[in-house]
Structure formats: C-alpha cells, structure tokens
Motif scaffolding. Structure first.
Motif, PDB file in Angstrom:
ATOM      1  N   VAL A 206      33.331  44.299  20.039  1.00 28.94           N
ATOM      2  CA  VAL A 206      33.922  45.040  18.923  1.00 28.94           C
ATOM      3  C   VAL A 206      35.340  45.500  19.262  1.00 28.94           C
ATOM      4  N   ARG A 207      35.488  45.993  20.470  1.00 34.73           N
ATOM      5  CA  ARG A 207      36.816  46.490  20.861  1.00 34.73           C
ATOM      6  C   ARG A 207      37.838  45.357  20.864  1.00 34.73           C
ATOM      7  N   SER A 208      37.461  44.194  21.376  1.00 32.94           N
ATOM      8  CA  SER A 208      38.412  43.070  21.370  1.00 32.94           C
ATOM      9  C   SER A 208      38.791  42.701  19.941  1.00 32.94           C
ATOM     10  N   TYR A 209      37.803  42.631  19.074  1.00 29.91           N
ATOM     11  CA  TYR A 209      38.085  42.244  17.683  1.00 29.91           C
ATOM     12  C   TYR A 209      38.972  43.275  16.972  1.00 29.91           C
TER      13      TYR A 209
ATOM     14  N   LEU B 228      40.778  34.573  18.661  1.00 30.31           N
ATOM     15  CA  LEU B 228      39.362  34.549  18.258  1.00 30.31           C
ATOM     16  C   LEU B 228      38.559  33.582  19.130  1.00 30.31           C
ATOM     17  N   ALA B 229      39.147  32.448  19.419  1.00 34.10           N
ATOM     18  CA  ALA B 229      38.448  31.463  20.255  1.00 34.10           C
ATOM     19  C   ALA B 229      38.160  32.058  21.630  1.00 34.10           C
ATOM     20  N   ALA B 230      39.124  32.795  22.159  1.00 31.98           N
ATOM     21  CA  ALA B 230      38.939  33.390  23.490  1.00 31.98           C
ATOM     22  C   ALA B 230      37.856  34.476  23.461  1.00 31.98           C
ATOM     23  N   ILE B 231      37.865  35.285  22.425  1.00 32.32           N
ATOM     24  CA  ILE B 231      36.824  36.325  22.334  1.00 32.32           C
ATOM     25  C   ILE B 231      35.451  35.658  22.239  1.00 32.32           C
ATOM     26  N   ALA B 232      35.385  34.577  21.450  1.00 30.50           N
ATOM     27  CA  ALA B 232      34.113  33.867  21.288  1.00 30.50           C
ATOM     28  C   ALA B 232      33.612  33.335  22.618  1.00 30.50           C
ATOM     29  N   THR B 233      34.521  32.762  23.380  1.00 27.12           N
ATOM     30  CA  THR B 233      34.123  32.184  24.663  1.00 27.12           C
ATOM     31  C   THR B 233      33.629  33.259  25.617  1.00 27.12           C
ATOM     32  N   LYS B 234      34.281  34.401  25.568  1.00 25.48           N
ATOM     33  CA  LYS B 234      33.867  35.497  26.445  1.00 25.48           C
ATOM     34  C   LYS B 234      32.506  36.043  25.994  1.00 25.48           C
ATOM     35  N   SER B 235      32.319  36.142  24.687  1.00 27.88           N
ATOM     36  CA  SER B 235      31.117  36.798  24.160  1.00 27.88           C
ATOM     37  C   SER B 235      29.880  35.920  24.227  1.00 27.88           C
ATOM     38  N   ILE B 236      30.085  34.616  24.200  1.00 29.09           N
ATOM     39  CA  ILE B 236      28.916  33.753  24.010  1.00 29.09           C
ATOM     40  C   ILE B 236      27.955  33.822  25.188  1.00 29.09           C
ATOM     41  N   LYS B 237      28.481  34.094  26.369  1.00 31.34           N
ATOM     42  CA  LYS B 237      27.605  34.225  27.544  1.00 31.34           C
ATOM     43  C   LYS B 237      26.667  35.410  27.342  1.00 31.34           C
ATOM     44  N   GLU B 238      27.252  36.503  26.852  1.00 30.83           N
ATOM     45  CA  GLU B 238      26.439  37.703  26.625  1.00 30.83           C
ATOM     46  C   GLU B 238      25.386  37.431  25.547  1.00 30.83           C
TER      47      GLU B 238
ATOM     48  N   HIS C 101      24.219  34.550  15.628  1.00 27.19           N
ATOM     49  CA  HIS C 101      25.405  34.952  16.383  1.00 27.19           C
ATOM     50  C   HIS C 101      25.793  33.876  17.398  1.00 27.19           C
ATOM     51  N   PHE C 102      24.779  33.357  18.078  1.00 27.90           N
ATOM     52  CA  PHE C 102      25.040  32.323  19.086  1.00 27.90           C
ATOM     53  C   PHE C 102      25.638  31.066  18.442  1.00 27.90           C
ATOM     54  N   MET C 103      25.048  30.647  17.323  1.00 30.66           N
ATOM     55  CA  MET C 103      25.561  29.442  16.650  1.00 30.66           C
ATOM     56  C   MET C 103      26.981  29.683  16.142  1.00 30.66           C
ATOM     57  N   PHE C 104      27.177  30.874  15.624  1.00 32.35           N
ATOM     58  CA  PHE C 104      28.474  31.225  15.069  1.00 32.35           C
ATOM     59  C   PHE C 104      29.559  31.198  16.151  1.00 32.35           C
ATOM     60  N   LEU C 105      29.268  31.833  17.285  1.00 32.37           N
ATOM     61  CA  LEU C 105      30.275  31.896  18.350  1.00 32.37           C
ATOM     62  C   LEU C 105      30.533  30.525  18.958  1.00 32.37           C
ATOM     63  N   THR C 106      29.492  29.710  19.001  1.00 32.54           N
ATOM     64  CA  THR C 106      29.676  28.354  19.508  1.00 32.54           C
ATOM     65  C   THR C 106      30.771  27.654  18.711  1.00 32.54           C
ATOM     66  N   GLU C 107      30.716  27.819  17.386  1.00 33.65           N
ATOM     67  CA  GLU C 107      31.730  27.194  16.523  1.00 33.65           C
ATOM     68  C   GLU C 107      33.075  27.911  16.608  1.00 33.65           C
ATOM     69  N   LEU C 108      33.025  29.227  16.701  1.00 32.45           N
ATOM     70  CA  LEU C 108      34.270  30.001  16.702  1.00 32.45           C
ATOM     71  C   LEU C 108      35.128  29.674  17.926  1.00 32.45           C
ATOM     72  N   GLN C 109      34.498  29.199  18.976  1.00 27.94           N
ATOM     73  CA  GLN C 109      35.264  28.800  20.165  1.00 27.94           C
ATOM     74  C   GLN C 109      36.279  27.710  19.852  1.00 27.94           C
TER      75      GLN C 109
END
Ligand SMILES: [Fe+2]
Ligand SMILES: [Fe+2]
Ligand SMILES: [Fe+2]
Lengths: 250, 318
Positions: free
Chosen positions: A50-53, A121-131, A106-114
């Motif tokens: 949330v903070r990154s976004y 946004l792509a960088a935040i997605a890549t960081k978040s997807i592991k979590e 969320h997982f599917m969404f971030l996979t695409e957002l990368q």
C-alpha cells in the motif's frame, strides 16, 4: 495529472489497504499463536505494498498530498476497493475464505501487472508477488484444513464461501479508468483472468470437499465507491487520528 | 536414588552453575529448579502474549501508514517472543496447552503493567519507551542465566526489545516536538505510565520473595530496587532531553549517590492490580480466553485434517 493512472493505482492499492486493515485488527486474537503471527504478517505485507502504491499515487497527483492523506483522508465514496475485502471477520472461516478468494485473484493480477508498461507498477508487482504467493498458499491450506477437517469446520467454511461468493464477480469488473489503462498497456485486463480464477478456486474447494456455490447473483459497487455498510466503521478507525488531529505529523 | 546420591547430584549441579555452565533440558536438575523455571518462563511468555493486547488496541487507529506498519511489526515481535518462550518452557516437560490453561484459569500471572488501558496514541510511545525499557533492564541479565534455552531465547528477545524501546522513544520525540496538543498527549501518557513502569521492576526488596535462590541460579543478578534505580537513572535524562516532566515532585539528583532520589511508590495500587483488580485485568483475560475458545474448532479441524492426511499417506505407502 494523469487522472486515469492515479485512479488506476487507487483501484489496486485500496484493496490491499482495506484487507490489511481487516487482517491487522486480528492481531492478538487469532486461534493460535502461529496463525496470529501469520495473519499479522499478511497485514504487514499488504501495508508495505500500500505504501509503495500511494507514494507513487502521491507523486502523480503532485498536489502536496502524502501517502497518508491518500490512505486516510478520502471520503467513503472515494475508496474504490472491491466489496470482498471489506467484509467482516465473522469467524476464522470468513477470514480465511475472504483471504483465499482475494489471494487467487491478487496473484493472477500481479503476475500480469509485472508486464505493465508503467515501470513503477511493474516493479511493485514483482516485489509483491513473492509475498502474495505465500498468502495464497497459506489461505489455500486453511481452506483445505477447515473444509476437510471436522464436520463443524466444514459447515463453517461452506457457510463462509457461500456468503462471500457473491463478491467474487466484482474482481473482474472494469471501471472507465481500468479500460483506459488496459488500452495504454499499463493496466491488466482483468476480464481475461476470470476463467482461470474460477478454475483455480474450484480446484481448491473441491480438494477441500466443499460444494461449489451455484448462485449466479453477484454484488458489485466497491470499484465505483459504493460500499457495504461495514465500510464506514472500518474507515472510522482507519481515519480516527487524522480526523481528530488534522495537519499534524506523527 | 538414595538421599545421599541426590545430595551429590545437587552439589554437582550447583557447581556447574557456579562455573557458568549452561543447564540443558536433558540434564539432571533439581525439581525445584524445574518448577521455578517453568513458573518464571511461562509467566514471561504470558506477559508477551497479554502484552500484545494493549498495543494491538491501536493497530487499526495508528495515525500514519509508517506507524501502523511499525506497530504491527512490534506486536508481532511480541507474539514471536511468546512463541520462543513457550517452546523453551516446553523443554521442561510441560505443554503449551497446560500453560495456557494456567493463564486462563488465573493460576499463572503475567506482568501487571498490561492491565492498564491504552487510551491515546501517545501510549504507544510511552509503552515502547518505558515498558519495553523496563523489560530490557529486567531481561538483559537473563541472557546469561543458567538454563540454556531461556538464556538463548533472551538474547534474541533483548535485541528486539531494545529496538522497540528506541521506536517508542522516537514516537515520544515526535509528539514532544509536535503541536501543543501532541506534546500534551505525550506528557499525559508519561504521567500515566511512569509509576506502573517503576512497579514493573517488582516489589521492593524487603517484600520480595525467592531472591536468594534466584541469584544462585542466575535468574536474578541484581535486586528489584537496584534495577529500579538503574531504570530511573537511565530514563530521567531521556525525558529531560525531549522536554517532558517525570510526574514525581520528589525526583531529585543526588550528587553524593550519583543517582536520582525519587518519591514513594504506591504499593497498594501495585498489589491491587497484581491481585486482579486493575483497570483492565478482566478485559485482558476475557480477550485471551475468548480468542482461545473461539479458536477451538479451528484447532480441532487442523488436527483432524492432519490426521486424515497422515492416514492417506500411509494408505498410499501400502
Ligand atoms: Fe517482548
Ligand atoms: Fe518481554
Ligand atoms: Fe517489546
């Protein structure tokens, strides 16, 4: 300012904010120390995202508002999270069902957002997807444990899934800003995720010996800022300090 | 074993401790050593868990995202401390469920400080600064206590507690340098938490039991009054530095002792809270017992599921 991009970011971030707020409220009240720690962890991960976004959204807004102003000083009608994430913690089955139904999306969404053309946004997605992949594993495991645990836990989990099912369809609803962002190669076309989503969800529910809800009646509105009655109370807590002590630093 | 043999073992045991050797769970130990450790370690574990509640009370209302994340992480650390301490206690042959039962029935105690309410955001600062601060003073000596699992748990716990203490003090700095309203909030929190924090270091030496034995086993290195003096001497300058006033009109630097003299502690209040009649004793127990009871079906389900999985694996193996 890039109006659509700003709105688009809020559409992603508000989900994590509201779900993080819900999960955080459980800290200290979990069914076991281990699950307590895990739920707090999910909340922490979500607030980190949330903070990154919002930091990025604040930069785009460029009007002096901070991440906290965006997180805590909007009116209820201006929050654009899906209805699913604001649903209350009726019992631990609801908590896990809500988490699971969101995590798969969320997982599917971030996979695409990368793959977004917007590199932030792509960088935040890549960081978040592991979590989020960890969240998904955790919640899926609990769906199975409770679904295939005891008769009572099966009942409770079935009940939670049946009642939250109505909020799943909204995940694939698109706002005008969403559509514009998809067109620009920045946003994720969520309509394309729908089939895969239900397939994955159903797989887990079946393994958990749960029935797949048949209802075709769905609720939506969150993405347009029309929320359930739970939302106002959640925001009262979230915004309490910022409203009671405006314009101060903490 | 004859009485003679036991006496021998006890003598050897005490010598090992005197030589600063660690006692490990599988080693022979006097029953009294085991019981004392179960009591003290579980009490410590309970304090960590009950201690999550007053701070948990502000998670949903933290004033900024940064503070919310820090508070979540802090309360989660306390849960982690509870977890290591329960595990360390279990090595002495008692189960976590039994320990919970003792907490829930009121048989086991936890630190009384957590029976005070957190009524403003500044309480998050005051707790970190003062309560974690006092906890460190209590716990640093335990890093070299005689029972290995406890000593090792304390090393890890103390590192995190000192982080909490700095984080709490930082909240206070920010408030003390903020608007008049924020500064008043900080002062009010200090006023409310100061005396209970002093009480946290335990009853005055004259009234404190089991001290001598605890010294021998290195469960205690200094007396309660010494620890309290250390806490006061360390904390007063920190309050001065940020322009907050310690709520004690008798507080005065004593040049001769190179320490602060301080006013009388209200021990009646201390005993009232210890005996279960503090402002939040009932709420804290209700929250713990409630979480445990609401969680029962969840824990049962997890157990049933694990058993089913085990059966399935066995069938597959056949
Ligand atoms: Fe702790
Ligand atoms: Fe502690
Ligand atoms: Fe702490």
């Amino acid at each position: 300012m890039k109006e659509n991009l700003y709105k688009y970011i809020l559409g992603i971030a508000d989900n994590s904010l509201i779900l993080g707020q819900r999960m955080g409220a459980l800290t200290g009240h979990g069914p076991s120390l281990e699950t307590d720690i895990a739920c707090t962890n999910i909340s922490l991960d979500l607030f980190g995202q949330v903070r990154s976004y919002y930091q990025y959204a604040a930069k785009i807004a460029g009007d002096g508002r901070t991440e906290d102003d965006i997180a805590m000083l909007r009116k209820e009608r201006e929050y654009v999270n899906v209805l699913l994430v604001e649903q209350p913690d009726t019992d631990f089955a609801y908590t896990m069902a809500r988490q699971f139904l969101f995590d798969v999306y969320h997982f599917m969404f971030l996979t695409e957002l990368q793959k977004s053309k917007d590199l932030t946004l792509a960088a935040i997605a890549t960081k978040s997807i592991k979590e989020v992949s960890y969240h998904k594993r955790f919640s899926s495991d609990w769906i199975k444990r409770l679904g295939d645990g005891t008769e009572l836990s099966n009942q409770k989990m079935q009940n939670a899934i049946d009642n939250l099912w109505t909020y799943t369809d909204e995940l694939f609803h698109q706002t005008e800003a969403d559509k514009a962002m998809v067109k620009d190669g920045i946003g994720v076309d969520v309509t394309k995720l729908k089939e895969g989503y239900y397939k994955q969800v159903i797989e887990v529910l079946e393994e958990a010996t749960l029935n797949i809800p048949e209802s075709k009646y769905f609720q939506k509105g969150g993405k347009e800022g029309i929320h359930t009655e739970h939302m106002g109370y959640l925001l009262s807590d979230l915004q309490y300090m910022q409203r009671a002590y405006p314009n101060m630093e903490w | 074993m004859s009485e003679e043999q036991i006496k021998n073992l006890e003598a050897q045991f005490e010598e090992r401790i005197a030589r600063d050797e660690k006692i490990e769970p599988k080693d022979w130990m006097p029953e009294k050593y085991r019981q004392t450790h179960i009591r003290q370690m579980s009490q410590h574990a309970h304090s960590e868990i009950v201690g999550m509640l007053p701070e948990g009370n502000w998670i949903t209302r933290a004033p900024s995202l940064r503070r919310k994340v820090a508070l979540l992480a802090k309360v989660q650390d306390e849960a982690g401390h509870g977890l290591y301490l329960y595990s360390a206690t279990e090595t002495l042959g008692v189960s976590r469920d039994e320990l919970y039962e003792q907490l829930h029935s009121g048989k086991a105690k936890y630190s009384s400080i957590f029976n005070y309410p957190t009524v403003t955001w500044a309480d998050m600062g005051a707790i970190g600064w003062l309560v974690d601060g006092a906890a460190i003073i209590n716990q640093v000596p335990l890093c070299s206590t005689s029972f290995g699992p406890y000593a090792r748990a304390m090393v890890r716990v103390c590192k995190e507690e000192s982080f909490h203490q700095r984080q709490g003090y930082e909240i206070m700095i920010k408030l003390a340098n903020g608007t008049p309203e924020q500064k008043a909030m900080a002062q009010d929190a200090l006023n409310r938490w100061w005396w209970p924090s002093l009480m946290m270091l335990g009853p005055t030496d004259a009234e404190s039991i089991h001290t001598e034995q605890s010294m021998k086993w290195k469960l205690k290195r200094k007396s309660n009054d010494e620890l309290r003096q250390q806490f006061i001497d360390q904390t007063v300058p920190q309050a001065d530095l940020i322009g907050l006033t310690i709520p004690d009109p008798d507080l005065k630097w004593n040049e001769e002792r190179q320490s602060y003299d301080f006013g009388d502690i209200n021990w009646d209040e201390f005993w009232q809270v210890v005996k279960g009649h503090g402002p939040c004793n009932k709420e804290r127990m209700k929250a713990r017992v409630g979480a445990w009871e609401r969680g029962e079906w969840v824990r049962d389900a997890a157990m049933a599921y694990a058993e089913k999985q085990q059966e399935r694996r066995e069938k597959q193996a056949v």
